[in-house]
Design a protein around this motif. Sequence first.
Motif, mmCIF file in Angstrom:
data_model
loop_
_atom_site.group_PDB
_atom_site.id
_atom_site.type_symbol
_atom_site.label_atom_id
_atom_site.label_comp_id
_atom_site.label_asym_id
_atom_site.label_seq_id
_atom_site.Cartn_x
_atom_site.Cartn_y
_atom_site.Cartn_z
ATOM 1 N N HIS A 61 -11.758 4.118 2.262
ATOM 2 C CA HIS A 61 -11.817 2.905 3.076
ATOM 3 C C HIS A 61 -10.821 1.851 2.580
ATOM 4 N N ASN A 62 -10.067 1.316 3.531
ATOM 5 C CA ASN A 62 -9.086 0.267 3.254
ATOM 6 C C ASN A 62 -9.606 -1.032 3.882
ATOM 7 N N PRO A 63 -9.950 -2.057 3.081
ATOM 8 C CA PRO A 63 -9.427 -2.323 1.738
ATOM 9 C C PRO A 63 -10.396 -2.095 0.582
ATOM 10 N N THR A 64 -11.604 -1.574 0.796
ATOM 11 C CA THR A 64 -12.609 -1.640 -0.265
ATOM 12 C C THR A 64 -12.655 -0.432 -1.180
ATOM 13 N N GLY A 65 -12.256 0.755 -0.689
ATOM 14 C CA GLY A 65 -12.384 1.968 -1.498
ATOM 15 C C GLY A 65 -13.793 2.522 -1.541
ATOM 16 N N ALA A 66 -14.750 1.861 -0.871
ATOM 17 C CA ALA A 66 -16.149 2.304 -0.857
ATOM 18 C C ALA A 66 -16.384 3.168 0.378
ATOM 19 N N GLY B 66 0.792 -1.226 0.000
ATOM 20 C CA GLY B 66 0.000 0.000 0.000
ATOM 21 C C GLY B 66 0.821 1.271 0.000
ATOM 22 N N VAL B 67 1.589 1.497 -1.048
ATOM 23 C CA VAL B 67 2.313 2.758 -1.199
ATOM 24 C C VAL B 67 1.996 3.340 -2.570
ATOM 25 N N TYR B 68 2.067 4.666 -2.662
ATOM 26 C CA TYR B 68 1.833 5.327 -3.938
ATOM 27 C C TYR B 68 3.059 5.170 -4.829
ATOM 28 N N LYS B 69 2.825 4.916 -6.100
ATOM 29 C CA LYS B 69 3.911 4.835 -7.082
ATOM 30 C C LYS B 69 3.547 5.681 -8.285
ATOM 31 N N PHE C 64 -7.183 1.812 -2.805
ATOM 32 C CA PHE C 64 -7.566 0.410 -2.863
ATOM 33 C C PHE C 64 -8.974 0.192 -3.403
ATOM 34 N N SER C 65 -9.166 -0.985 -3.979
ATOM 35 C CA SER C 65 -10.483 -1.533 -4.293
ATOM 36 C C SER C 65 -10.378 -3.045 -4.163
ATOM 37 N N ARG C 66 -11.536 -3.655 -3.907
ATOM 38 C CA ARG C 66 -11.628 -5.113 -3.953
ATOM 39 C C ARG C 66 -12.322 -5.494 -5.242
#
Length: 393
Positions: free
Chosen positions: A179-184, A34-37, A344-346
């Motif tokens: 929201h981590n891990p869903t992005g919702a 979970g890091v920005y690239k 993140f998204s699932r």
Amino acid sequence: MLTELKAQPADKILQLIQMFKDDPRPVKIDLGVGVYKDATGLTPVMRAVKAAEKTLWETQTTKTYTGLAGDPAFATAMAGMILAGAVADDRIAAVATPGGTGAIRQALELVRMAAPQATVWLSNPTWPNHPSIIRYLGIPMREYRYFDAESGAVDFDGMMADLDAVKPGDVVLLHGCCHNPTGANLNMVEWAAVAALLNRRHAVPLVDLAYQGFGDGLEEDAAPTRLIARECPEVLIAASCSKNFGIYRERTGILMTIGDAGLRAVTQGNLAFLNRQNYSFPPDHGARLVTMILENAALTALWKSELEEVRLNMLTLRQALADALRAETGSDRFGFVGAHRGMFSRLGITADQVERLRVEHGIYMVGDSRLNIAGLNAQTVPVLAKAVAQVIR
């Protein structure tokens, strides 16, 4: 003594990182960590951070201790960024911590000390470190429904139904944005309803704010936390600077409490006590850089522009992935990816399909199909979309 130790289960994300490193294939994609690239795969140092570091190098005259709570200027700067006057300053107590994880740990230590019978409620799913720390501290824990895997949206009705069982004095952990891990994420009407429910049940919100600025914007991402702060009499806020300032390894975080002004001194003393027990003085370098940036108008403007570039890049990648998946699968099954926010998204594919992505295509993501959007770029989006389409057929 050491012979009595038992092997601990491996951290799945750290294990995934090592597997990726050991993979000899020249073409592989890391969507786990979970890091920005950026587009080149680099996690860059922000120009504003570099400028602040240069000034600090030229002007700093000592490396002596600051204080158990860290530099008060850091707390003031962070309260301004997160709360922006949503509550009176005399209601806020704060301590600097080693990253957002340190802030969560200290918040839970405070809960255990102040309300040992309290249950901590977590969203299902949540960041794996949340339940791990809670279990280690021996704090009672329960889950509330949060994510509807079929629609890719928040299960708000389920969430509210579960939280209606919260008891007075319980603590409800909420993701402030992204929201981590869903992005919702909840919308503001839903946030207001959550605040009202918590007040009705006399529960205390603990807001984990790790991604401010990565979702809809710096101010927009803080709006839910500010609403909770205004509406609830007691609030805990654990915030991280790792992502939005890009200073992951500097371990820069803060724990803030909001309560009655008459309790501020006692609360501040207890926060300092907890710091003393765990690590004495918190790290200062990252906190000082953040303070310098937020106190200097030119550096603030530069940082905000860089943060906005990061946010827009992730939104572009999200929509590109949603479009590519639609084209490859011939359906809108993954359309929610474009609507989600943050890193993140699932995807909602099975663990076996995730494993096939790794084995057959060199694409690494967490087993629950959480992927780091920021690990993609324009070249790898179509590669991922084709691979996903293959493994779900």
